[in-house]
Each structure stands twice: as C-alpha cells, then as structure tokens.
Design a protein around this motif. Sequence first.
Motif, short mmCIF file in Angstrom:
data_model
loop_
_atom_site.label_atom_id
_atom_site.label_comp_id
_atom_site.label_asym_id
_atom_site.label_seq_id
_atom_site.Cartn_x
_atom_site.Cartn_y
_atom_site.Cartn_z
N ASP A 36 0.82 -1.21 0.00
CA ASP A 36 0.00 0.00 0.00
C ASP A 36 0.85 1.27 0.00
O ASP A 36 2.09 1.22 -0.10
CB ASP A 36 -1.02 -0.02 1.15
CG ASP A 36 -0.40 0.19 2.53
OD1 ASP A 36 0.80 0.51 2.63
OD2 ASP A 36 -1.14 0.05 3.53
N GLU A 37 0.21 2.41 0.12
CA GLU A 37 0.87 3.72 0.04
C GLU A 37 1.93 3.89 1.12
O GLU A 37 2.92 4.59 0.91
CB GLU A 37 -0.19 4.82 0.15
CG GLU A 37 0.35 6.24 0.17
CD GLU A 37 1.08 6.63 -1.11
OE1 GLU A 37 1.87 7.59 -1.06
OE2 GLU A 37 0.88 5.97 -2.15
N TYR A 116 -7.88 6.01 3.03
CA TYR A 116 -6.92 6.98 2.48
C TYR A 116 -5.91 7.38 3.54
O TYR A 116 -6.16 7.25 4.74
CB TYR A 116 -7.66 8.21 1.94
CG TYR A 116 -8.29 7.97 0.60
CD1 TYR A 116 -7.52 7.82 -0.54
CD2 TYR A 116 -9.68 7.85 0.48
CE1 TYR A 116 -8.10 7.58 -1.78
CE2 TYR A 116 -10.27 7.61 -0.76
CZ TYR A 116 -9.47 7.48 -1.88
OH TYR A 116 -10.04 7.23 -3.10
N ASP A 117 -4.78 7.89 3.09
CA ASP A 117 -3.71 8.24 4.03
C ASP A 117 -4.04 9.48 4.86
O ASP A 117 -3.30 9.82 5.78
CB ASP A 117 -2.36 8.40 3.32
CG ASP A 117 -2.36 9.47 2.23
OD1 ASP A 117 -3.37 10.20 2.08
OD2 ASP A 117 -1.34 9.58 1.52
N LEU A 137 -4.50 3.95 0.89
CA LEU A 137 -4.39 4.57 -0.43
C LEU A 137 -3.90 6.00 -0.29
O LEU A 137 -4.09 6.63 0.75
CB LEU A 137 -5.76 4.58 -1.11
CG LEU A 137 -6.49 3.25 -1.23
CD1 LEU A 137 -7.94 3.48 -1.64
CD2 LEU A 137 -5.78 2.34 -2.22
N LYS A 138 -3.31 6.51 -1.35
CA LYS A 138 -2.85 7.90 -1.35
C LYS A 138 -4.03 8.84 -1.53
O LYS A 138 -4.86 8.65 -2.43
CB LYS A 138 -1.83 8.12 -2.46
CG LYS A 138 -1.26 9.53 -2.48
CD LYS A 138 -0.18 9.67 -3.54
CE LYS A 138 0.45 11.06 -3.48
NZ LYS A 138 1.51 11.22 -4.50
N ASP A 145 -2.50 10.08 -9.40
CA ASP A 145 -2.78 9.49 -8.09
C ASP A 145 -4.05 8.64 -8.14
O ASP A 145 -4.12 7.57 -7.55
CB ASP A 145 -2.96 10.59 -7.04
CG ASP A 145 -1.67 11.32 -6.71
OD1 ASP A 145 -0.58 10.78 -7.01
OD2 ASP A 145 -1.76 12.43 -6.14
N GLN A 148 -3.31 5.39 -9.86
CA GLN A 148 -2.60 4.48 -8.97
C GLN A 148 -3.54 3.85 -7.94
O GLN A 148 -3.43 2.66 -7.63
CB GLN A 148 -1.45 5.19 -8.26
CG GLN A 148 -0.58 4.28 -7.41
CD GLN A 148 -0.03 3.11 -8.21
OE1 GLN A 148 0.52 3.29 -9.29
NE2 GLN A 148 -0.19 1.89 -7.69
N ASN A 149 -4.47 4.62 -7.42
CA ASN A 149 -5.43 4.08 -6.46
C ASN A 149 -6.32 3.02 -7.10
O ASN A 149 -6.63 2.00 -6.49
CB ASN A 149 -6.27 5.20 -5.85
CG ASN A 149 -5.50 6.01 -4.83
OD1 ASN A 149 -4.48 5.57 -4.30
ND2 ASN A 149 -5.98 7.21 -4.56
N THR A 152 -4.18 -0.06 -7.33
CA THR A 152 -3.95 -0.69 -6.03
C THR A 152 -5.19 -1.44 -5.56
O THR A 152 -5.10 -2.58 -5.10
CB THR A 152 -3.54 0.37 -4.98
OG1 THR A 152 -2.32 0.99 -5.40
CG2 THR A 152 -3.32 -0.28 -3.62
#
Length: 199
Positions: A36-37, A116-117, A137-138, A145, A148-149, A152
């Motif tokens: 993960d992120e 989320y982060d 996730l970012k 972004d 990418q999520n 992921t």
Amino acid sequence: MKKIFCLLLLLLLLVTGCGQGSDGKDAADGSYKVTDEHGTVTTFKQAPQKVLTLALSSDGIIMGLGMADKLVAVNYLADDPVSSNLVEQAKKIQHKIKNPSAEEVLALKPDVVFAYDWSDMNRVENLRNLGMNVIVLKGPATIEDIRQNVRTIAKAMHADSKGEELVKLMDSRLAQVKQQVEALKLQQKKKIVLVSLMS
C-alpha cells in the motif's frame, strides 16, 4: 482541496460495471501480495469477498470495477443525489457508514478495508491489530494518483486487468472532456463552484 474533489468527481463519473479479472501473478498456493501507500505488504490467500472502504470515492472505484455486490457498506452520502452519482447502486446496499469505529468495522466482517492516508492512522492500526487487512491509499492530488489508487484497489481485489480497463476508460473520458472544452468559444465557457464537505 478543490482540485482533489474535482479529480474525484471525474473518477466517480466513470462507474460502468466492469467485471473481474486478474493478471495471474500469484504464488504457487494462489496467494498474492499488495503493497500500500505506506509500504505495508498484505498477503491475500484469495480474492476478498467482503469489502469496506472508508470514503465515497473508493466506494466508487469498487463499483467501477463491477464489484458493488462485495461492498458490506458504503459511505452515508452514497445515496444522496446532491453528493453522489452512485445513488442507484448505493440504494441496494443496506449499511451506510460515517467515520465508523473499529468495533463497527469489525461487526461488518470485511475481508479487506481501504482507507486513504488522510484517515486516522490510529484507527488503521487498531483494525490491523484486530486481524483485518487494511490497504492505505494515497489521498489523490493528481489524475495519476487516482490511476494508482484504481490499480492498487484492483490488485487487492485480484482484478488487475479490470483495473487497467477502468484506467483506460477514465483516460478516454478525460480526453473527450478536454476536446469538448477546447472546442468551446470563450463566451461559451462556464464558471463553476465546488462545495467541499471537507475542511
């Protein structure tokens, strides 16, 4: 923050009901790993069947991958037509959540939780300490972004190929929007306002 919500809104417009698929990069026993992120590696023995995300936008990604039936709950705004374009799909999901406690999450018995982060990392650790798989996730600030999520989440759901399909669809829709906007005459262009529920 406004840019983030604009990007997320664009992504939520892409919910199309794609099916499942995977890229086949599994261990001999069928297990697979997701990083993960935050660099945390989670090993899945099989694709998750019960999913919980802690944000409306990640609910939208799951739905966009064609996996709405795997959501054990959705964000409380998901069936609000003012806030969401996922209303019809969200109505089919009984449980609605808003900042659920670890106990509430545990009661839903998800196989994986996406956060989320910008979420409360203490809650994330509490969930992991309770034996849950949590993928961080970012918090997206760019279109990349969001891509990418999607990838992921798709990887965690063992649906890599469908993640790529969703990314391609997103890029195609964005290109169409860009082309349409560029074709507008200056006097045709509209001013918009974005109201955020986040501080």
